[in-house]
Write an enzyme that holds these catalytic residues in place. Structure first.
Site, short mmCIF file in Angstrom:
data_model
loop_
_atom_site.label_atom_id
_atom_site.label_comp_id
_atom_site.label_asym_id
_atom_site.label_seq_id
_atom_site.Cartn_x
_atom_site.Cartn_y
_atom_site.Cartn_z
N SER A 124 30.99 60.26 14.48
CA SER A 124 32.33 59.63 13.98
C SER A 124 32.48 59.41 12.74
O SER A 124 31.88 59.25 12.08
CB SER A 124 32.13 58.57 15.04
OG SER A 124 33.42 57.72 14.75
N TYR A 148 28.28 49.92 17.38
CA TYR A 148 28.57 51.23 17.75
C TYR A 148 28.23 52.30 16.62
O TYR A 148 27.85 53.33 16.91
CB TYR A 148 30.15 51.14 18.40
CG TYR A 148 30.71 52.57 18.40
CD1 TYR A 148 30.12 53.55 19.47
CD2 TYR A 148 31.72 53.44 17.38
CE1 TYR A 148 30.53 54.86 19.24
CE2 TYR A 148 32.10 54.73 17.48
CZ TYR A 148 31.52 55.29 18.50
OH TYR A 148 32.18 56.83 18.57
N LYS A 152 25.78 55.51 15.84
CA LYS A 152 25.87 56.88 15.47
C LYS A 152 25.19 57.17 14.01
O LYS A 152 24.53 58.26 13.93
CB LYS A 152 27.38 57.17 14.89
CG LYS A 152 28.37 56.95 16.32
CD LYS A 152 28.22 58.21 17.15
CE LYS A 152 29.03 57.89 18.58
NZ LYS A 152 28.50 59.19 19.38
#
Ligand code: NAD
Ligand code: UD1
Length: 335
Positions: A124, A148, A152
């Site tokens: 992302s 979050y 990643k």
């Protein structure tokens, strides 16, 4: 190729399944349906025109992953499975690390044990943290502002170590910008459970009368109209990017590669609202609300590396993004 899609029943995975199947690949979905619906498999079958293998299991079940990789003679994996809500990750970081990081470790173990060493990972643009410059290219420094995003980053770093340790791995990390829109059949799209966090599904529910108004999070940013600017990319363009990444991996030397998947064009919240109003043919109610914690003013890609290396570029415009979102929303509202 035989391709396993972890999280293949989800929003992006289901659209990628269509693109890969229509390009002649055999796709196998591996999903625990924690954030997707079982009907997606049937709808994919309608779009693709033939049945798909769907395995209902958690990616942390390494033995079931290994079985799937062997039983279906898998050549490559596209790894979409993960939890993705920023606010929830702040409230429940352990669950996010367990699902996203531990889940990826389990996948890597299963792939290692079965000698399947070609992997495309859903990363992302969140890994760029607060932009130091725009547009964002792949060499922009990385950082994370929430759990979050940290999952990643951890996964990207793990994949770098894995690729370095064993010269038979071929790995692509695809840094998605803001995926929106739906397949033009209107059969699959983004269906968040509960009130959407993201702008496009929220706008769609305002337009259909399910939500009273759009709350615009801040109009005092340093952007042309004061509202936040993002790089929205049609999910079918994003899906095509996965096909291009797999083609690239099978024709290039081993290693870990990183690509931005964005359009390079930023649109503000106000521009998105106006574009959506044009498609639905009526003004939509909105309210200027305070800024949302953690938001940045502007974020958009330099998509040049993907263009030169993958021979891929986003083609679909904002009108197509809004029209397909609206078509899917209307179909979903009719059940
Ligand atoms: P989604 O929630 O629609 O799809 C994820 C799928 O993974 C769901 O079907 C879910 O049931 C499944 N899943 C989750 N945990 C699992 C587990 N432990 N085992 C098996 N299946 C599991 O999300 P999406 O928007 O399609 O996103 C796909 C990937 O792309 C995610 O990794 C996400 O972080 C990443 N991503 C998404 C966006 C976005 O805006 N949608 C942006 C950047 C990156
Ligand atoms: C968000 C996440 C990001 C994640 C991405 C995809 C945050 C801070 N960032 O990105 O990590 O990768 O979703 O899941 O949560 N907006 C409104 N009103 C709304 C919703 C959004 O004004 O009801 C604005 C936002 O302030 C932003 C723009 O619309 O300027 C886009 O927001 P959103 O769709 O949530 O995406 P991101 O914030 O870019």
């Amino acid at each position: 190729m035989n391709i396993l899609l972890t999280g293949g029943a989800g929003y992006i995975g289901s659209h990628a399944a269509v693109a890969l199947a229509q390009a002649g690949h055999q796709v196998v979905l591996f999903d625990n349906f924690c954030n997707s619906r079982h009907e997606v498999a049937q709808r994919l079958q309608t779009i693709i025109g033939h049945p798909l293998v769907v395995i209902e299991a958690d990616i942390r079940q390494t033995d079931l992953l290994e079985k799937a990789l062997r039983d279906h003679a898998i050549d490559a994996v596209v790894h979409f499975a993960g939890l993705k809500a920023v606010g929830e990750s702040v409230a429940e970081p352990i669950g996010y690390y367990a699902n996203n990081v531990q889940g990826t470790i389990s996948l890597l173990q299963a792939m290692h044990n079965t000698h399947v060493k070609t992997l495309v990972f859903s990363s992302s643009a969140t890994v760029y943290g607060v932009p130091h410059y725009l547009p964002l290219d792949e060499s922009h420094p990385t950082s994370a502002t929430n759990p979050y995003g940290r999952t990643k980053l951890h996964i990207e770093e793990m994949l770098g170590d894995v690729a370095q340790s064993d010269p038979t791995w071929r790995i692509a990390c695809l840094r998605y910008f803001n995926p929106v829109g739906a397949h033009d059949s209107g059969l699959i799209g983004e269906e968040p459970n509960g009130p959407p966090n993201n702008l496009m599904p929220y706008l769609a529910r305002v337009a259909s009368g399910q939500l009273p108004q759009l709350n615009i999070f801040g109009n005092d940013y340093d952007t042309p109209d004061g509202t936040g600017v993002r790089d929205y990319i049609h999910v079918m363009d994003l899906a095509a990017g996965h096909l291009a990444a797999l083609d690239f991996l099978t024709t290039h030397p081993h290693g870990r590669y990183v690509f931005n998947l964005g359009t390079g064009q930023g649109y503000s919240v106000m521009e998105m609202l106006r574009a959506f109003e044009t498609v639905v043919g009526k003004p939509l109610p909105f309210h200027i609300a305070p800024r949302r914690a953690g938001d940045v003013a502007s974020c958009y890609a330099n998509p040049g590396f993907a263009a030169s290396q993958l021979n891929w570029r986003a083609k679909l415009d904002l009108k197509a993004m809004c029209e397909s979102t609206w078509q899917f929303q209307q179909r979903a509202a009719r059940g």
